[in-house]
Design an enzyme around this catalytic site. Structure first.
Site, PDB file in Angstrom:
ATOM      1  N   CYS A   5       3.731  10.617   5.005  1.00 53.92           N
ATOM      2  CA  CYS A   5       3.833  10.670   6.477  1.00 53.92           C
ATOM      3  C   CYS A   5       3.095  11.859   7.088  1.00 53.92           C
ATOM      4  CB  CYS A   5       5.297  10.702   6.882  1.00 53.92           C
ATOM      5  SG  CYS A   5       6.154   9.175   6.443  1.00 53.92           S
TER       6      CYS A   5
HETATM    7  N1  LIG Z   1       8.436   6.783   3.118  1.00 53.24           N
HETATM    8  C1  LIG Z   1       8.910   7.307   4.226  1.00 53.24           C
HETATM    9  O1  LIG Z   1       9.716   8.206   4.174  1.00 53.24           O
HETATM   10  C2  LIG Z   1       8.486   6.792   5.593  1.00 53.24           C
HETATM   11  C3  LIG Z   1       9.147   7.276   6.723  1.00 53.24           C
HETATM   12  C4  LIG Z   1       8.768   6.809   7.969  1.00 53.24           C
HETATM   13  C5  LIG Z   1       7.717   5.910   8.083  1.00 53.24           C
HETATM   14  N2  LIG Z   1       7.068   5.469   6.961  1.00 53.24           N
HETATM   15  C6  LIG Z   1       5.994   4.490   7.122  1.00 53.24           C
HETATM   16  O2  LIG Z   1       6.478   3.223   6.693  1.00 53.24           O
HETATM   17  C7  LIG Z   1       5.418   2.470   6.088  1.00 53.24           C
HETATM   18  C8  LIG Z   1       5.813   2.052   4.686  1.00 53.24           C
HETATM   19  O3  LIG Z   1       5.978   3.212   3.902  1.00 53.24           O
HETATM   20  P1  LIG Z   1       6.735   3.191   2.516  1.00 53.24           P
HETATM   21  O4  LIG Z   1       6.944   4.613   2.148  1.00 53.24           O
HETATM   22  O5  LIG Z   1       7.898   2.283   2.562  1.00 53.24           O
HETATM   23  O6  LIG Z   1       5.602   2.542   1.574  1.00 53.24           O
HETATM   24  P2  LIG Z   1       5.784   2.013   0.075  1.00 53.24           P
HETATM   25  O7  LIG Z   1       4.456   2.119  -0.548  1.00 53.24           O
HETATM   26  O8  LIG Z   1       6.971   2.680  -0.554  1.00 53.24           O
HETATM   27  O9  LIG Z   1       6.186   0.476   0.265  1.00 53.24           O
HETATM   28  C9  LIG Z   1       5.333  -0.465   0.806  1.00 53.24           C
HETATM   29  C10 LIG Z   1       5.547  -1.791   0.090  1.00 53.24           C
HETATM   30  O10 LIG Z   1       4.736  -2.783   0.740  1.00 53.24           O
HETATM   31  C11 LIG Z   1       4.267  -3.678  -0.257  1.00 53.24           C
HETATM   32  N3  LIG Z   1       3.149  -4.421   0.308  1.00 53.24           N
HETATM   33  C12 LIG Z   1       1.884  -4.017   0.551  1.00 53.24           C
HETATM   34  N4  LIG Z   1       1.175  -4.994   1.135  1.00 53.24           N
HETATM   35  C13 LIG Z   1       2.008  -6.052   1.263  1.00 53.24           C
HETATM   36  C14 LIG Z   1       1.863  -7.354   1.804  1.00 53.24           C
HETATM   37  N5  LIG Z   1       0.725  -7.756   2.351  1.00 53.24           N
HETATM   38  N6  LIG Z   1       2.919  -8.191   1.748  1.00 53.24           N
HETATM   39  C15 LIG Z   1       4.083  -7.801   1.202  1.00 53.24           C
HETATM   40  N7  LIG Z   1       4.286  -6.567   0.694  1.00 53.24           N
HETATM   41  C16 LIG Z   1       3.258  -5.704   0.738  1.00 53.24           C
HETATM   42  C17 LIG Z   1       3.935  -2.771  -1.417  1.00 53.24           C
HETATM   43  O11 LIG Z   1       3.878  -3.486  -2.627  1.00 53.24           O
HETATM   44  C18 LIG Z   1       5.120  -1.786  -1.374  1.00 53.24           C
HETATM   45  O12 LIG Z   1       6.202  -2.229  -2.155  1.00 53.24           O
HETATM   46  C19 LIG Z   1       4.182   3.360   6.155  1.00 53.24           C
HETATM   47  O13 LIG Z   1       3.458   3.054   7.319  1.00 53.24           O
HETATM   48  C20 LIG Z   1       4.768   4.761   6.281  1.00 53.24           C
HETATM   49  O14 LIG Z   1       3.895   5.651   6.935  1.00 53.24           O
HETATM   50  C21 LIG Z   1       7.431   5.883   5.715  1.00 53.24           C
END
Ligand SMILES: NC(=O)c1ccc[n+]([C@@H]2O[C@H](COP(=O)([O-])OP(=O)(O)OC[C@H]3O[C@@H](n4cnc5c(N)ncnc54)[C@H](O)[C@@H]3O)[C@@H](O)[C@H]2O)c1
Length: 440
Positions: free
Chosen positions: A271
């Site tokens: 992030c």
């Molecule tokens: N991790 C955090 O603490 C956090 C906090 C706030 C916001 N975010 C935001 O949330 C979003 C997700 O982050 P995250 O940490 O959960 O990512 P992550 O990598 O942990 O999870 C994302 C998931 O999406 C899946 N994926 C990718 N493309 C796909 C598709 N086309 N169809 C289905 N599944 C698909 C991946 O396999 C993965 O399991 C990002 O934009 C991030 O910036 C994350």
């Protein structure tokens, strides 16, 4: 019955696309509330793990995850053709940056494509991935409307950014307020109502662009403030005699107008490091230079290099050569008590030391079993007093709460502390070289 009425009577269903740190907790929260929920991911391993009734997200209670999977409230699949059976579709896929630090919204676009292929009338799509303003309306909406369906009449679309803070024991999904902005007022009302089923406070804003921008502001705010204390830490090191940690804690006694931020070896995770670049990239399209973002990135990204120099200075003061020195890194996760290695500053420090010729690098971290340091795979060492005693330099890069800092200092020859993790250690303080205290 309208979708809004369905939601208000809890007679609706939810699909979550992307079951990572954001998506799985969200899906579990809806399932816990008794809402039939489908989790979709392109990663077959994650789906197989869930279908065995197992959990892979550290913050989630495995019993709860297993329970909702067993009773069928939560289903997991890679099959996007199940989507028409669900009323609300959340998109929680990654938004990384490219090698040049330009936004990469390809995962969001791919997820939008799979929704479009399966879109049915009356569904509401809520994008949660952090991204630059106008992604929802300028990029996702045109994909969803490609088949002839219109937002606001045939389907609904909103942006509602995620605020989850993995490892935070106080603020979790239910008690952290969330913002939502729909393309139309009806979109906002429906998306807000869905969020309210699992979140105590939902704040409605006038558009997806406002919601997209406010999320970036949250993370840029952190990046800028961390950069400020990182810069002051370097100044304190040069001045000597002033400890930045004591300074911040003293300033934090002011009951208004100040919020404490602490220095460290750099920022990491998915992030705070990445998101500011989304806005600076977009600003360039308006011939606008986001100076605060650029300066903060410059300072924060210089910190692993600063820690690298701290380590090399200590080795230069010892009798071993860098090539032979046994350097033990304590904590490689990007922050305390999490199992997330993404963009970890500790890993960056290890890479820089390896580049300099350090051949005897090892690490301890209860949450990270292996790391890849520029092509060399290292396995976490089991913690032992002997391991500490055998090391020429111990570097505390991540202040996990389950490290025994008294024992680390007692057994170590030299400790470089980049997190003030040794604050309460009484014995052996002469061995500690604390970032930002003038004795680094
Ligand atoms: N991790 C955090 O603490 C956090 C906090 C706030 C916001 N975010 C935001 O949330 C979003 C997700 O982050 P995250 O940490 O959960 O990512 P992550 O990598 O942990 O999870 C994302 C998931 O999406 C899946 N994926 C990718 N493309 C796909 C598709 N086309 N169809 C289905 N599944 C698909 C991946 O396999 C993965 O399991 C990002 O934009 C991030 O910036 C994350």
């Amino acid at each position: 019955m309208s979708l809004l009425e369905q939601i208000n009577q809890k007679q609706f269903s939810v699909a979550v696309i992307g079951l990572g740190y954001v998506g799985l907790p969200l899906a579990v929260e809806f399932a816990k509330a008794g809402i039939p929920t489908l989790g979709i991911d392109v990663d077959p391993e994650k789906i197989a793990t869930l279908n065995r009734g197992e959990n892979y997200i550290q913050d989630l209670d495995s019993g709860v995850v297993g329970g909702v999977l067993e009773n069928g409230t939560l289903r997991a699949s890679t099959d996007e053709t199940l989507l028409p059976n669900y009323d609300i579709i959340y998109i929680c896929v990654p938004t990384p940056f490219s090698a040049n630090k330009d936004p990469d919204i390809s995962y969001v676009l791919q997820a939008a494509e799979s929704v479009q292929r399966n879109l049915r009338d009356g569904q509401c799509i809520i994008l949660k991935s952090t991204t630059f303003p106008n992604t929802t309306e300028g990029h996702v909406q045109p994909i969803l409307e490609r088949g002839g369906k219109k937002v606001g009449t045939d389907f609904y679309l909103a942006f509602s950014p995620e605020r989850i803070d993995p490892g935070n024991k106080v603020w979790h999904t239910a008690n952290t307020p969330i913002v939502v902005g729909g393309v139309t007022e009806e979109c906002t009302r429906i998306a807000a109502a869905a969020n309210r089923v699992i979140i105590e406070k939902v704040v409605e804003v006038s558009s997806p662009k406002v919601a997209e921008m406010e999320k970036l502001l949250e993370n840029i705010f952190r990046s800028v403030n961390i950069a400020l204390v990182n810069e002051l830490a370097q100044l304190c090191d040069r001045m000597g005699g002033v400890n930045i940690w004591e300074v911040v804690e003293a300033a934090a006694t002011k009951p208004f107008g100040f919020m404490p931020f602490f220095p460290g070896p750099g920022i990491g995770g998915h992030c705070i490091l990445i998101d500011p670049y989304y806005l600076s990239w977009q600003a360039r399209q308006y011939d606008f230079v986001t100076n605060f973002i650029t300066l903060a990135a410059e300072v924060n990204e210089s910190m692993p290099f600063y820690v690298q120099r701290m380590v090399i200075r200590q080795i230069a003061n010892s009798t071993v050569r860098l090539q032979d020195a046994k350097i033990l890194i304590c904590g490689v996760a990007f922050k305390r008590d999490v199992d997330d290695l993404r963009h970890s500053p500790a890993l960056r420090v290890m890479e820089l030391l390896k580049q300099d010729g350090a051949a005897n690098l090892c690490y301890v971290d209860p949450y990270i079993p292996t790391v890849d340091v520029h092509g060399t795979v290292l396995h976490a060492q089991p913690y032992s007093d002997q391991l500490i005693a055998d090391s020429d330099v111990v570097v505390i890069t991540t202040d996990h709460t389950n490290f025994d800092y008294e024992a680390i200092v007692r057994n170590a020859k030299v400790v470089i502390d980049t997190r003030n993790a040794t604050k309460h250690v009484r014995q052996g303080r002469e061995k500690i070289h604390l970032l930002g205290s003038g004795n680094g």
